[in-house]
Design an enzyme around this catalytic site. Structure first.
Site, PDB file in Angstrom:
ATOM      1  N   CYS A  77       0.830  -1.205   0.000  1.00 22.64           N
ATOM      2  CA  CYS A  77       0.000   0.000   0.000  1.00 22.64           C
ATOM      3  C   CYS A  77       0.873   1.268   0.000  1.00 22.64           C
ATOM      4  CB  CYS A  77      -0.984  -0.029   1.169  1.00 22.64           C
ATOM      5  SG  CYS A  77      -2.292   1.203   1.013  1.00 22.64           S
ATOM      6  N   HIS A 179      -3.902  -4.875  -0.131  1.00 23.64           N
ATOM      7  CA  HIS A 179      -3.502  -5.410   1.167  1.00 23.64           C
ATOM      8  C   HIS A 179      -3.596  -6.931   1.169  1.00 23.64           C
ATOM      9  CE1 HIS A 179      -3.111  -1.661   3.408  1.00 23.64           C
ATOM     10  NE2 HIS A 179      -4.060  -1.208   2.614  1.00 23.64           N
ATOM     11  N   GLU A 181      -2.600  -8.895   3.295  1.00 28.03           N
ATOM     12  CA  GLU A 181      -2.927  -9.369   4.653  1.00 28.03           C
ATOM     13  C   GLU A 181      -4.422  -9.319   4.938  1.00 28.03           C
ATOM     14  OE1 GLU A 181      -1.656  -6.493   3.839  1.00 28.03           O
ATOM     15  OE2 GLU A 181      -2.311  -4.890   5.181  1.00 28.03           O
TER      16      GLU A 181
END
Lengths: 197, 251
Positions: A77, A179, A181
């Site tokens: 990001c 992202h 994650e």
């Protein structure tokens, strides 16, 4: 294997740590240059504002350290944007690993384009070992108002009115605008591929 | 292309899911972490956890819960309920929440929205509005719908966005619980006139209702609770249906 997550004044570091944990890897959140330099993998995460983040990195001497790293580095990001040459966000000179300009999304007509882009978008034109187990047009979770333009280092493309770099790669530097994650199984597979580099 | 989002909402009290849930394949139906992880696995695009605990212990309990959710859930989630100060938000985001939502406290002190946006960025600030249609317009209600105001929902939404709210979570009290469909008019008014995403809430009863709110009202996301908890609609089937109807969805 030692995985260092660069600690600086940007959010979402905990989420990255937890995503690694779900893959059975324990990361170390650190701003200690020696610890970062000696890690096998380095993750450079971030949610926040570019100029404040760059200022902090310079103060800590992390700017020079990051660009000199030899092991695989993954920017996420804001991490991707800071690895570029320059960001329109408060006219910020960034780290310059990727010779790419970071621009703000512009709505062609008022309210057509909601900014920031928040949500799941597909990534295409995948050509990096990062995407070895991520199929073409997989959906990833994005939250951003600024984007990296297309460049020879682009290894994944996303469209939000315009085509832009969803991922960049040059030598040992990898970076994703989304992202991983927070991107369910597709994101986890990407992180796994990075950890195996 | 950016997809429309399906968002299950879980009410939490004292660290447990409140609304009755009945899932065979999870050990403890009252455990918000297990339920959240199950929804994520089924294809939910985001989750909202609404804390309705009223005790003094709530802050600590909630932070611990948020950490555990972040540990186990691999999609973004928002935490809301009783958030009134920058410090509350700081704790929740540091605990692993991706976004927070504010409602009554922001209406009573709109500067809170500016402060939160400045401190944490608009992308993690969701403004929740409870609204009811009466006397020819949609008005803002506070305190979980118990207190009426004379401010119109659209005006408050517009002000909040100008102060830095990054998303609007709009619940129609007229529609909530009816299973007769979302409030398409006010959802559409906000979604088509504000440059931030609008999450529609209240009234989902059939899969067709989701098509309506995405296509007619142009909502960016749709939130529902009981129809998911009671398995009246299951997320994989809903997404398949939306996909077939031509709605742009992660599938």
């Amino acid at each position: 294997m030692k995985t260092a997550i660069i600690k600086y004044n940007a959010g979402n570091i905990r989420s990255v740590l937890f995503a690694l944990e779900r893959l059975g890897v324990s990361g170390t959140v650190t701003d200690d240059p020696e610890e970062i330099r000696s890690a096998d993998k380095v993750i450079f995460p971030g949610v926040g504002e570019a100029s404040t983040a760059m200022q902090y990195l310079r103060q800590k001497g992390l700017d020079k350290l990051i660009v000199s790293l030899q092991q695989p580095v993954l920017g996420i990001c804001l991490g991707l944007q800071l690895l570029c040459r320059h960001s329109e966000e408060n006219d910020t000179t960034c780290l310059g690993v990727f010779d790419v300009e970071v621009k703000r999304f512009q709505s062609p007509v008022p309210n057509l384009l909601k900014i920031p882009q928040i949500g799941w978008n597909n990534i295409a034109g995948l050509h990096s070992t990062l995407f070895e187990h991520v199929p073409e047009n997989s959906y990833m979770y994005f939250v951003h108002s600024y984007y990296a333009a297309l460049s020879p280092d682009t290894v994944a493309i996303t469209n939000y009115v315009i085509n832009y770099s969803a991922a960049l790669q040059k030598d040992n530097f990898y970076a994703v605008q989304f992202h991983p994650e927070k991107s369910a199984d597709a994101g986890a597979r990407l992180l796994e591929s990075f950890l195996k580099l | 292309m950016l997809t429309k989002r399906i968002i299950p909402c879980l009410d939490i009290k004292d660290g447990r899911t409140v609304k009755g849930v009945n899932f065979e394949n999870i050990r403890d139906a009252g455990d918000p972490i297990e339920l959240g992880a199950l929804y994520a696995q089924q294809g939910a695009d985001e989750l909202v956890f609404l804390d309705i605990t009223a005790t003094n212990e709530r802050r600590k309990t909630l932070a611990e819960l948020v950490t555990n959710i972040a540990r186990h859930v691999n999609i973004p989630f928002t935490v809301g309920g009783g958030i009134a100060a920058v410090e509350d938000v700081s704790v929740l985001l540091q605990s692993g929440a991706d976004k927070i939502s504010v409602n009554t406290s922001a209406f009573k002190r709109p500067e809170l929205v500016d402060e939160l946006a400045r401190e944490f960025g608009s992308q993690c600030i969701v403004l929740a509005i409870d609204t009811r249609f009466e006397d020819g317009d949609w008005y803002v209600y506070l305190n979980g719908g118990r207190v009426k105001t004379d401010v119109k929902a659209y005006d408050w939404a517009r002000e909040a966005v100008s102060r830095g709210a990054g998303e609007i979570l709009l619940t129609s009290m007229n529609n909530d619980g009816t299973k007769q469909g979302f409030a398409l008019d006010i959802t559409g008014l906000l979604s088509q006139n504000l440059n931030v995403p609008v999450i529609a809430s209240g009234g989902a009863g059939t899969m067709e209702h989701f098509v309506d709110v995405f296509e007619t009202a142009q909502a960016d996301a749709a939130l529902a609770a009981s129809i998911f908890h009671y398995k009246e609609i299951e997320i994989p089937a809903l997404k398949q249906y939306l996909y077939k109807k031509g709605v742009n969805i992660r599938f």
